[in-house]
Scaffold this active site. Structure first.
Site, PDB file in Angstrom:
ATOM      1  N   HIS A 129       0.748  -1.114  -0.359  1.00  0.00           N
ATOM      2  CA  HIS A 129       0.030  -0.050  -0.105  1.00  0.00           C
ATOM      3  C   HIS A 129       0.918   1.324   0.072  1.00  0.00           C
ATOM      4  CE1 HIS A 129      -4.199  -1.306   1.296  1.00  0.00           C
ATOM      5  NE2 HIS A 129      -4.181  -1.352   0.147  1.00  0.00           N
TER       6      HIS A 129
ATOM      7  N   CYS B 117      -0.590  -4.115 -17.718  1.00  0.00           N
ATOM      8  CA  CYS B 117      -1.288  -3.245 -17.023  1.00  0.00           C
ATOM      9  C   CYS B 117      -1.262  -3.352 -15.530  1.00  0.00           C
ATOM     10  CB  CYS B 117      -2.790  -3.307 -17.364  1.00  0.00           C
ATOM     11  SG  CYS B 117      -3.495  -5.103 -17.036  1.00  0.00           S
TER      12      CYS B 117
ATOM     13  N   ASP C 174      -0.501 -10.150 -10.410  1.00  0.00           N
ATOM     14  CA  ASP C 174      -0.725 -11.752 -10.150  1.00  0.00           C
ATOM     15  C   ASP C 174       0.395 -12.548 -10.663  1.00  0.00           C
ATOM     16  OD1 ASP C 174      -2.953 -12.089  -8.672  1.00  0.00           O
ATOM     17  OD2 ASP C 174      -4.361 -11.519  -9.859  1.00  0.00           O
TER      18      ASP C 174
ATOM     19  N   GLU D  75      -2.111 -13.868 -16.371  1.00  0.00           N
ATOM     20  CA  GLU D  75      -1.691 -13.409 -14.941  1.00  0.00           C
ATOM     21  C   GLU D  75      -1.409 -14.936 -14.411  1.00  0.00           C
ATOM     22  OE1 GLU D  75      -4.756 -10.450 -13.094  1.00  0.00           O
ATOM     23  OE2 GLU D  75      -6.161 -11.836 -14.737  1.00  0.00           O
TER      24      GLU D  75
END
Length: 552
Positions: A184, A482, A435, A411
């Protein structure tokens, strides 16, 4: 000059004195309260309400990803299960402070054992508990120091509430001991364009008011810098600010090779910022925001209206919409309400949609209708694709519903290894590096204890990306990225060198990536990528790429 290494975020550099985050207040003692359980209950309810309100207010003030994180924290403060656990302790005669401390600690331990998204929330839970205890004690909430002058903030890690509201006129840079490239702290620092280095294990050695240089390009904290080195850092910072203020241009390499720079969006509210910062379209429009707070799937009409708001902001530009990606860390009762021992490997993404095909069909219908009412160039892609058959089935279904450009997200290593077969059966591929790294390294991308493994620079991940890029070149079909990797300026160059055509990222990262691309030709990007591929570790790959990049 002594150096401390970590993972740099962006292309920033800063010099200044250290200011350290204050340690959390000592844990309250287990002692009997002098007040009645009813009086303590009133105190705790007031403190919980105060903290929740403050977090929600901060969220409204900052918006974007930070708002979502802060609102989630506010919900923690009002969670009924936590309230019951606190109440049980109050009825046993404990103080409000100890009841909150023990109940929240118990829940934190449970979340840490669960891992995944819930495991990552454990740190947020501790932050909420500390804020509530501070409120009960009549003290200011723990947070960022204010020494009265510009400084470089050094912390074990930062709570989302602190990162979201950093005063960037004072906080010149951020150095954390914990955290990885997708933590985060890293994501919010990137979103706010904060010069930052995370995961600096030796940063605990830095002392208050010590002068340091933070170079996020190199991922190095320099201690004991000379006056000349400080002047050089300040000159580089000024040049970067001037660069960011220059007129916006499309993403290109030094030789003119176009590399469109697109935005990752989580809702329609982010479109203005993306356009303002020069996004050339949208590489990832996440549609989960429509579903996550609902008890049932939204109607076709509700979805159409929401999609149109985004599409209208990008007339004539590409907007890549990801079909609902739920399951694992984003469970939905109406999609899959069966408990799973390991949901990250369970019924999630396209698997869940195919098991509830009407939800997918409604989403494709709504998207096709929104496309008809706007001028955007709409592409649609499936999340969590593991097999060529899944890709084929989704592509056919999308086209049956009037969406002419359909692709898949890469992914999972299995589909990356089958990239040549994949690209012959679908229109494009978009690599989700978060991922892909998680599944390649068998390291939960939201679990702090394995954050060091969650690094898209790892050669194993880069080799899979190279395989997809090569398949795209051979089939003359586009391959984009992305994931968070696209927002790392140097890694963005490596990705282009591996065959990636477009890069999509949080809008705040566009300027740094645009500037870095302009420094290298396609041939140089391929050389930089080749250097990274020869490494044995993520750190070596980053160092090798940087060494070659500095020579080009």
């Amino acid at each position: 000059m002594p150096e401390l290494s970590g993972i740099g975020i962006g292309r920033g550099i800063a010099a200044g004195p250290v200011a350290r985050m204050s340690p959390p207040p000592p844990a309250p003692a287990d002692e009997a309260s002098e007040l009645s359980p009813e009086a303590e209950t009133d105190r705790v309810k007031e403190a919980l309400s105060e903290v929740a309100g403050e977090l929600e207010e901060r969220g409204r003030a900052v918006g974007g990803t930070a708002r979502d994180v802060l609102e989630a924290q506010a919900m923690m403060a009002q969670d009924p299960s936590l309230a019951d656990a606190v109440q049980t302790r109050l009825q046993a005669g404990k103080t409000g402070e100890f009841a909150v401390h023990e109940a929240f600690a118990e829940f934190r331990a449970t979340l840490e054992q669960l891992g995944g998204y819930l495991g990552e929330r454990a740190a947020d839970l501790s932050d909420v508990a500390q804020r509530v205890i501070a409120s009960l004690r009549g003290l200011p909430a723990p947070g960022v120091p204010d020494p009265g002058h510009p400084f470089i903030l050094v912390a074990e890690d930062l709570a989302p509430a602190d990162t979201a509201l950093l005063d960037l006129d004072k906080v010149q840079a951020l150095v954390t001991i914990q955290g990885g490239p997708t933590s985060h702290t890293a994501i919010l620092a990137r979103e706010k364009s904060i010069t930052a280095i995370v995961g600096v294990a030796d940063a605990a050695e830095l002392t208050e008011d010590e002068q340091i240089i933070v170079d996020s390009v190199a991922g190095i904290v320099y201690t004991q810098p000379s006056a000349e080195q400080i002047r050089d850092a300040q000159a580089r910072r000024t040049a970067r600010e001037e660069e960011a203020a220059a007129p916006l241009t499309p993403g290109t390499l030094a030789d003119g090779t176009a590399v469109p720079l697109l935005a990752n969006l989580g809702s329609a509210s982010s479109t203005d910022q993306a356009v303002e910062l020069g996004a050339e379209g949208v590489g990832l429009f996440r549609t989960e925001f429509l579903f996550l707070s609902a008890d049932e799937a939204p109607s076709v009409e509700e979805q159409r209206e929401a999609y149109q708001k985004v599409l209208q902001a990008f007339p004539g530009q590409k907007v890549v919409v990801r079909a609902l990606d739920a399951g694992a860390d984003k469970p939905l009762s109406f999609l899959n309400d069966q408990p799973e021992e390991n949901p990250a490997l369970g019924l999630r993404g396209l698997r869940a949609l195919m098991a509830n095909e009407q939800i997918l069909k409604d989403q494709l219908t709504a998207l096709a209708q929104a496309q008809e009412n706007t001028e955007a160039d709409v592409w649609v892609m499936a999340p969590m694709v593991s097999t060529v058959e899944e890709a084929e089935e989704f592509t056919a279904l999308a086209k049956q519903h009037g969406l002419q450009i359909a692709g898949v997200m890469v992914e999972v290593p299995s589909i990356a290894l089958m990239a040549d077969e994949l690209m012959s059966r679908t229109d494009f591929a978009s690599i989700g590096t978060n991922d892909l790294t998680q599944y390649t390294m068998a390291a939960d991308r939201l679990l702090g204890s394995v954050a060091s493994l969650q690094d898209p620079w790892h050669p194993a991940v880069l080799r899979l990306i190279r395989q997809v890029g090569a398949a795209g070149i051979a089939s003359a079909k586009p391959v984009g990225v992305c994931g968070e990797a696209a927002a790392d300026p140097l890694l963005a160059v490596v990705l282009v060198g591996l065959g990636v055509n477009t890069l999509s990222m949080s809008p705040a990262a566009l300027a740094d990536v645009r500037a870095e691309l302009k420094l290298h030709t396609l041939e140089q990007a391929r050389s930089i990528a080749a250097a990274a591929l020869t490494a044995a570790t993520a750190a070596q790959a980053r160092e090798s790429a940087l060494s070659v990049a500095q020579q080009s």
